[in-house]
Design a protein around this motif. Structure first.
Motif, PDB file in Angstrom:
ATOM      1  N   ASN A  88       0.056   5.862  -0.722  1.00  0.00           N
ATOM      2  CA  ASN A  88      -0.864   6.820  -0.938  1.00  0.00           C
ATOM      3  C   ASN A  88      -0.591   7.265  -2.629  1.00  0.00           C
ATOM      4  OD1 ASN A  88      -2.265   9.351  -1.396  1.00  0.00           O
ATOM      5  ND2 ASN A  88      -2.045   9.775   0.815  1.00  0.00           N
ATOM      6  N   SER A 115      -2.313   2.799  -6.284  1.00  0.00           N
ATOM      7  CA  SER A 115      -1.993   2.927  -4.957  1.00  0.00           C
ATOM      8  C   SER A 115      -1.192   1.723  -4.343  1.00  0.00           C
ATOM      9  CB  SER A 115      -3.243   3.330  -3.870  1.00  0.00           C
ATOM     10  OG  SER A 115      -3.690   4.380  -4.024  1.00  0.00           O
ATOM     11  N   GLN A 157       0.875  -1.258  -0.021  1.00  0.00           N
ATOM     12  CA  GLN A 157      -0.253  -0.201  -0.138  1.00  0.00           C
ATOM     13  C   GLN A 157       0.832   1.263  -0.029  1.00  0.00           C
ATOM     14  OE1 GLN A 157      -2.829  -0.140   3.080  1.00  0.00           O
ATOM     15  NE2 GLN A 157      -3.741   1.900   2.624  1.00  0.00           N
TER      16      GLN A 157
END
Length: 369
Positions: free
Chosen positions: A239, A301, A237
């Protein structure tokens, strides 16, 4: 025995000459402990809190809100024990009579970043301190060596510490080939060769952590240890909206909400920080470099790097801010690291917001090897 302590304007980074008092966080008469945040100060780089270097009672606020003062100027008086107002008056008067701000000439004669042709491209680096196995500081996406301004001078009290601008960043050459980790870590390795550094500790923040991990994977004999701060490459993960938003931002209104995500306190983002970042982003070649790097780092992402297996191949310290909005602190879980520390309440730029804690962790880790 009573002690009357003078609280003075700190020096954050070698270029800092003055700071503006934003607001006092403790009232006169408040009991304080060492490490408490006493007041917020804004510099030309960042807004940050001044921590109490000692415990006691804040007996007097000498500096006023919105007052701009030079480094070393008197901010307040902290008393450990008992002291009369007359005794405090005498200490203040003695300090003010003997205080002389550093001149610009003196500041200009101090250490400064250098530039060199390294591996076929121009790199800027800042070489500070001496002795021991050197520590190399590797910044993250969109950053530069100033990301370490609260760390490098303190860490250089114990050893040689080298910070650099990665290709595409700061005042290094902007052109990239593919923007891969191999290209970036190759530039770090070329700088080590240029400086005749056979082996170094590497501290990498965010993308710089992935760069450091990649270098350790390919040239483990050159890496004494790793310090990974909110590192990329340790989980899937990321942003992606931040990466794309930061890359695309071309004015203050678009850039400010992106930079605010880096800090636990959005107030750290000053007008000068925004101006400096916009100035960098408008340099020829920067837009292409950032787009290339963002694409190389992530697919939306999802991170493209998977480097967890490299953790622990050399002694490794992992530091993360609990409230990181860019790369989740959960990526620190289960790593084969020597030590993992997640700092409560901190964001992605933890080495700036919690500099004293981070510096202490790094020095204890490297010093214990």
């Amino acid at each position: 025995m009573s002690q009357i302590h003078t609280l003075t304007m700190p020096k954050w980074g070698l270029s800092m000459k003055e700071g503006r008092v934003d607001t006092w966080l403790k009232e006169a008469g408040a009991t304080i402990a060492k490490g408490d945040d006493l007041l917020d100060v804004e510099t030309d780089k960042i807004s940050s809190s001044v921590e109490a270097p000692f415990s006691g009672v804040l007996r007097r606020q000498v500096a006023n809100q919105d007052e701009t003062l030079p480094v070393g100027a008197l901010l307040g008086i902290v008393v450990d024990g008992e002291a009369s107002e007359e005794e405090i008056d005498a200490v203040v008067a003695q300090f003010l009579a003997g205080f002389t701000p550093d001149s610009d000439d003196a500041a200009a004669s101090g250490p400064a970043p250098q530039k060199a042709e390294v591996g076929g491209r121009l790199l800027r680096y800042f070489d500070l301190g001496e002795g021991g196995t050197p520590l190399v500081l590797v910044h993250g996406f969109g950053g530069d060596l100033n990301n370490w301004l609260f760390n490098q001078p303190a860490l250089a009290q114990q050893r040689r510490v080298i910070a650099l601008d990665l290709p595409g960043h700061g005042e290094s050459a902007k052109a990239l080939q593919q923007g891969t980790l191999d290209e970036l870590s190759g530039a770090v390795l070329a700088l080590l060769d240029h400086l005749d550094v056979a082996k170094a500790h590497l501290a990498g923040h965010s993308m710089g952590g992935a760069v450091s991990l990649n270098l350790a994977a390919h040239a483990p004999e050159r890496v004494a240890s790793l310090v990974l701060i909110a590192s990329a490459g340790l989980g899937e993960q990321i942003n992606g909206d931040y990466l794309q938003g930061f890359t695309a931002a071309s004015n203050r209104n678009a850039l400010k909400p992106q930079l605010a995500q880096l800090f636990s306190d959005p107030g750290r983002v000053t007008r000068q920080m925004l101006e400096d970042m916009l100035k960098y982003k408008r340099l020829e070649g920067v837009g292409t470099a950032l787009s290339t790097l963002a694409t190389a780092m992530a697919d939306g992402s999802r991170q493209r790097f998977a480097l967890r297996d490299t953790v622990g191949t050399v002694p490794t310290l992992v530091i993360w801010g609990e409230n990181d909005q860019i790369i989740p602190a959960a990526h620190a879980q289960g790593l084969n690291a020597t030590k993992i520390t997640v700092l409560p309440g901190q964001g992605h730029m933890v080495q700036m917001e919690a500099a004293e804690q981070v510096n202490g962790l790094i020095e204890a880790f490297i010093g214990g090897l």
